[in-house]
Design a protein around this motif. Structure first.
Motif, mmCIF file in Angstrom:
data_model
loop_
_atom_site.group_PDB
_atom_site.id
_atom_site.type_symbol
_atom_site.label_atom_id
_atom_site.label_comp_id
_atom_site.label_asym_id
_atom_site.label_seq_id
_atom_site.Cartn_x
_atom_site.Cartn_y
_atom_site.Cartn_z
ATOM 1 N N MET A 1 0.823 -1.208 0.000
ATOM 2 C CA MET A 1 0.000 0.000 0.000
ATOM 3 C C MET A 1 0.859 1.261 0.000
ATOM 4 S SD MET A 1 -3.473 -0.490 2.222
ATOM 5 C CE MET A 1 -4.094 0.995 1.414
ATOM 6 N N GLN A 2 1.918 1.235 0.774
ATOM 7 C CA GLN A 2 2.782 2.421 0.837
ATOM 8 C C GLN A 2 3.475 2.671 -0.502
ATOM 9 O OE1 GLN A 2 5.026 1.174 4.281
ATOM 10 N NE2 GLN A 2 3.791 2.412 5.671
ATOM 11 N N HIS A 3 3.890 1.609 -1.178
ATOM 12 C CA HIS A 3 4.485 1.781 -2.506
ATOM 13 C C HIS A 3 3.453 2.322 -3.491
ATOM 14 C CE1 HIS A 3 8.546 0.289 -1.993
ATOM 15 N NE2 HIS A 3 8.115 -0.819 -1.410
ATOM 16 N N CYS A 4 2.223 1.818 -3.416
ATOM 17 C CA CYS A 4 1.161 2.336 -4.283
ATOM 18 C C CYS A 4 0.931 3.822 -4.013
ATOM 19 C CB CYS A 4 -0.136 1.560 -4.067
ATOM 20 S SG CYS A 4 -0.135 -0.139 -4.710
ATOM 21 N N ALA A 5 0.965 4.199 -2.747
ATOM 22 C CA ALA A 5 0.751 5.601 -2.384
ATOM 23 C C ALA A 5 1.849 6.494 -2.931
ATOM 24 C CB ALA A 5 0.673 5.736 -0.863
ATOM 25 N N ASN A 6 3.059 5.973 -3.030
ATOM 26 C CA ASN A 6 4.208 6.779 -3.454
ATOM 27 C C ASN A 6 4.444 6.756 -4.961
ATOM 28 O OD1 ASN A 6 4.772 7.456 -0.785
ATOM 29 N ND2 ASN A 6 6.080 5.672 -0.476
ATOM 30 N N LEU B 1 0.089 -5.436 -6.136
ATOM 31 C CA LEU B 1 -1.242 -4.834 -6.067
ATOM 32 C C LEU B 1 -1.888 -5.232 -4.756
ATOM 33 C CD1 LEU B 1 -3.548 -7.289 -6.551
ATOM 34 C CD2 LEU B 1 -2.636 -7.145 -8.864
ATOM 35 N N TYR B 2 -2.949 -4.511 -4.405
ATOM 36 C CA TYR B 2 -3.760 -4.933 -3.267
ATOM 37 C C TYR B 2 -5.220 -4.881 -3.662
ATOM 38 C CZ TYR B 2 -4.811 -0.042 -1.948
ATOM 39 O OH TYR B 2 -5.240 1.271 -1.934
ATOM 40 N N CYS B 3 -6.027 -5.686 -2.986
ATOM 41 C CA CYS B 3 -7.431 -5.813 -3.336
ATOM 42 C C CYS B 3 -8.229 -6.195 -2.098
ATOM 43 C CB CYS B 3 -7.625 -6.861 -4.429
ATOM 44 S SG CYS B 3 -7.038 -8.521 -3.981
ATOM 45 N N VAL B 4 -9.540 -6.107 -2.222
ATOM 46 C CA VAL B 4 -10.480 -6.546 -1.201
ATOM 47 C C VAL B 4 -11.202 -7.771 -1.747
ATOM 48 C CG1 VAL B 4 -12.594 -5.933 0.054
ATOM 49 C CG2 VAL B 4 -10.763 -4.245 -0.233
ATOM 50 N N ALA B 5 -11.511 -8.736 -0.901
ATOM 51 C CA ALA B 5 -12.228 -9.926 -1.341
ATOM 52 C C ALA B 5 -13.279 -10.302 -0.298
ATOM 53 C CB ALA B 5 -11.271 -11.091 -1.562
ATOM 54 N N LEU B 6 -14.525 -10.348 -0.734
ATOM 55 C CA LEU B 6 -15.640 -10.805 0.103
ATOM 56 C C LEU B 6 -16.199 -12.056 -0.553
ATOM 57 C CD1 LEU B 6 -17.448 -7.379 0.725
ATOM 58 C CD2 LEU B 6 -15.686 -8.477 2.135
ATOM 59 N N GLY B 7 -15.983 -13.218 0.078
ATOM 60 C CA GLY B 7 -16.310 -14.459 -0.599
ATOM 61 C C GLY B 7 -15.426 -14.582 -1.825
ATOM 62 N N GLN B 8 -16.046 -14.717 -2.998
ATOM 63 C CA GLN B 8 -15.293 -14.757 -4.250
ATOM 64 C C GLN B 8 -15.449 -13.470 -5.047
ATOM 65 O OE1 GLN B 8 -16.253 -18.333 -6.415
ATOM 66 N NE2 GLN B 8 -15.347 -19.667 -4.871
ATOM 67 N N ALA B 9 -16.007 -12.444 -4.436
ATOM 68 C CA ALA B 9 -16.093 -11.131 -5.075
ATOM 69 C C ALA B 9 -14.787 -10.388 -4.806
ATOM 70 C CB ALA B 9 -17.284 -10.348 -4.530
ATOM 71 N N VAL B 10 -14.083 -10.018 -5.869
ATOM 72 C CA VAL B 10 -12.754 -9.417 -5.753
ATOM 73 C C VAL B 10 -12.821 -7.980 -6.251
ATOM 74 C CG1 VAL B 10 -10.328 -9.586 -6.434
ATOM 75 C CG2 VAL B 10 -11.674 -11.665 -6.066
ATOM 76 N N TYR B 11 -12.273 -7.078 -5.451
ATOM 77 C CA TYR B 11 -12.311 -5.649 -5.748
ATOM 78 C C TYR B 11 -10.878 -5.124 -5.800
ATOM 79 C CZ TYR B 11 -17.045 -6.461 -3.978
ATOM 80 O OH TYR B 11 -18.327 -6.965 -3.751
ATOM 81 N N GLY B 12 -10.372 -4.885 -7.015
ATOM 82 C CA GLY B 12 -9.013 -4.388 -7.162
ATOM 83 C C GLY B 12 -8.900 -2.946 -6.718
ATOM 84 N N GLU B 13 -7.751 -2.585 -6.175
ATOM 85 C CA GLU B 13 -7.558 -1.234 -5.660
ATOM 86 C C GLU B 13 -6.452 -0.475 -6.376
ATOM 87 O OE1 GLU B 13 -9.203 0.790 -3.577
ATOM 88 O OE2 GLU B 13 -10.765 -0.736 -3.660
ATOM 89 N N SER B 14 -5.220 -0.878 -6.221
ATOM 90 C CA SER B 14 -4.118 -0.124 -6.815
ATOM 91 C C SER B 14 -2.935 -1.046 -7.061
ATOM 92 C CB SER B 14 -3.702 1.035 -5.890
ATOM 93 O OG SER B 14 -2.775 1.890 -6.523
ATOM 94 N N MET B 15 -2.074 -0.633 -8.006
ATOM 95 C CA MET B 15 -0.889 -1.400 -8.352
ATOM 96 C C MET B 15 0.331 -0.483 -8.369
ATOM 97 S SD MET B 15 -2.226 -3.840 -11.502
ATOM 98 C CE MET B 15 -2.474 -2.494 -12.647
ATOM 99 N N PHE B 16 1.503 -1.076 -8.277
ATOM 100 C CA PHE B 16 2.737 -0.313 -8.458
ATOM 101 C C PHE B 16 3.783 -1.214 -9.098
ATOM 102 C CE2 PHE B 16 4.124 -2.614 -4.752
ATOM 103 C CZ PHE B 16 5.508 -2.652 -4.839
ATOM 104 N N ALA B 17 4.765 -0.605 -9.726
ATOM 105 C CA ALA B 17 5.875 -1.350 -10.320
ATOM 106 C C ALA B 17 7.137 -0.515 -10.241
ATOM 107 C CB ALA B 17 5.566 -1.705 -11.769
#
Length: 246
Positions: A106-111, A154-170
Motif C-alpha cells: 500500500m505504501q508503494h502504491c501511495a508513493n 497490487l492490493y485488493c479486497v475480497a468478500l467471498g469470491q467477489a474481488v475488488y481491485g484497488e491499486s498497483m505499483f511497479a
C-alpha cells in the motif's frame, strides 16, 4: 445538481442510485463524511461503494455507473507479457508472494506517481483502514519479488469470491502486470467471475477490462459474495490457467 449526502459517524450508506450522474462535476460520487475503518469499508464494499479522496478532503464515497470490470476469463495475456512471465517464473530469485507485505505494498502504491494525478489518494487513514481489513482476512496483496526485493504488486479486497481491485505499483518493467496475472490465475482456479477495477483506464482496457452497467456488476458481486472465501495461496499449477507451464 442534487445535494450530496453527508454521513455522520454511524450513518448507513445511501443507496448507490443516489450517486451523482454524468451531468455532475464528479460522476459516481455518493456521499461524504462517515467513518473510515475496517467495518465501514466492509459494508461499503458489500454494496459496491469505495472510498477515494485527496489529502485535506473529507472521506468521499463513490459508486460509479458504469463500472470497470475485468473478467478473469477475458484477461488478455499479450505475447510479450507471456514471454516475460515464463522468463520470470523460471528465473531463480524471482517469485510471486501473497500477503507477506500488505502495508508495504500500500505504501508503494501511495508513493507511485500517476499521469494526471497530483499527489495520492492513498492517505494514512486509507492505509490504516485497509490494513484493518487485511487483519480480518478480507484484503490481500499480490507481490512481485526479485532477489528478496519487493519490486511490484497490487492490493485488493475480497468478500467471498467477489474481488475488488484497488491499486498497483511497479519499480521494474511489468512487475505490476505479473502480479495482476497471478491474481487472474488465482481467480480462474477458484471460479471468481469478475475483478472490480472501479474506473475506466486505457491500461486496464488493454488487458481485457470493460465497462459494465452498475446494476449488473452489483448483481454478480452479490452472487459471488455468497461463495466461501478463496484460498489465498498461489500454487505453481495455477499458472496453467493462463496457459503457462513451468
Amino acid at each position: 445538481m442534487q445535494a450530496l449526502t453527508w454521513l455522520d459517524a454511524d450513518d448507513p450508506f445511501p443507496p448507490v442510485e443516489a450517486a451523482w450522474g454524468d451531468d455532475s462535476p464528479m460522476p459516481g460520487l455518493l456521499a461524504a463524511g462517515g467513518t473510515l475503518d475496517a467495518e465501514h469499508l466492509k459494508e461499503a464494499y458489500r454494496n459496491g461503494i469505495f472510498p477515494w479522496f485527496s489529502p485535506g478532503q473529507p472521506n468521499l464515497w463513490w459508486s460509479p455507473d458504469p463500472r470497470m470490470v475485468l473478467c478473469p476469463e477475458e484477461f488478455r495475456l499479450h505475447p510479450s507479457l507471456r514471454r516475460t512471465l515464463r522468463k520470470f517464473l523460471r528465473t531463480p530469485g524471482c517469485e510471486v508472494r501473497i500477503d507477506t507485505s500488505f502495508r508495504q505494498v500500500m505504501q508503494h502504491c501511495a508513493n507511485t506517481a500517476r499521469p494526471g494525478q497530483d499527489g495520492t489518494w492513498i492517505v494514512p487513514s486509507i492505509i490504516d483502514a485497509y490494513c484493518g481489513l487485511h487483519a480480518q482476512g478480507l484484503a490481500h496483496s499480490v507481490e512481485t519479488w526479485i532477489d528478496g526485493q519487493l519490486v511490484g504488486g497490487l492490493y485488493c479486497v475480497a468478500l467471498g469470491q467477489a474481488v475488488y481491485g484497488e491499486s498497483m505499483f511497479a519499480h521494474v518493467s511489468d512487475a505490476s502486470k505479473i502480479a495482476l496475472a497471478a491474481l487472474v490465475a488465482l481467480c480462474r482456479h477458484h471460479g471468481a467471475t469478475q475483478i472490480d477495477c472501479q474506473q475506466a483506464t486505457a491500461h486496464l482496457a488493454s488487458l481485457g477490462a470493460r465497462e459494465r452497467p452498475r446494476a449488473e456488476f452489483l448483481a454478480e458481486a452479490a452472487r459471488q459474495q455468497q461463495h466461501p472465501a478463496m484460498d489465498w495461496q498461489l500454487h505453481p499449477i495455477y499458472w496453467e490457467r493462463l496457459g503457462i507451464s513451468l
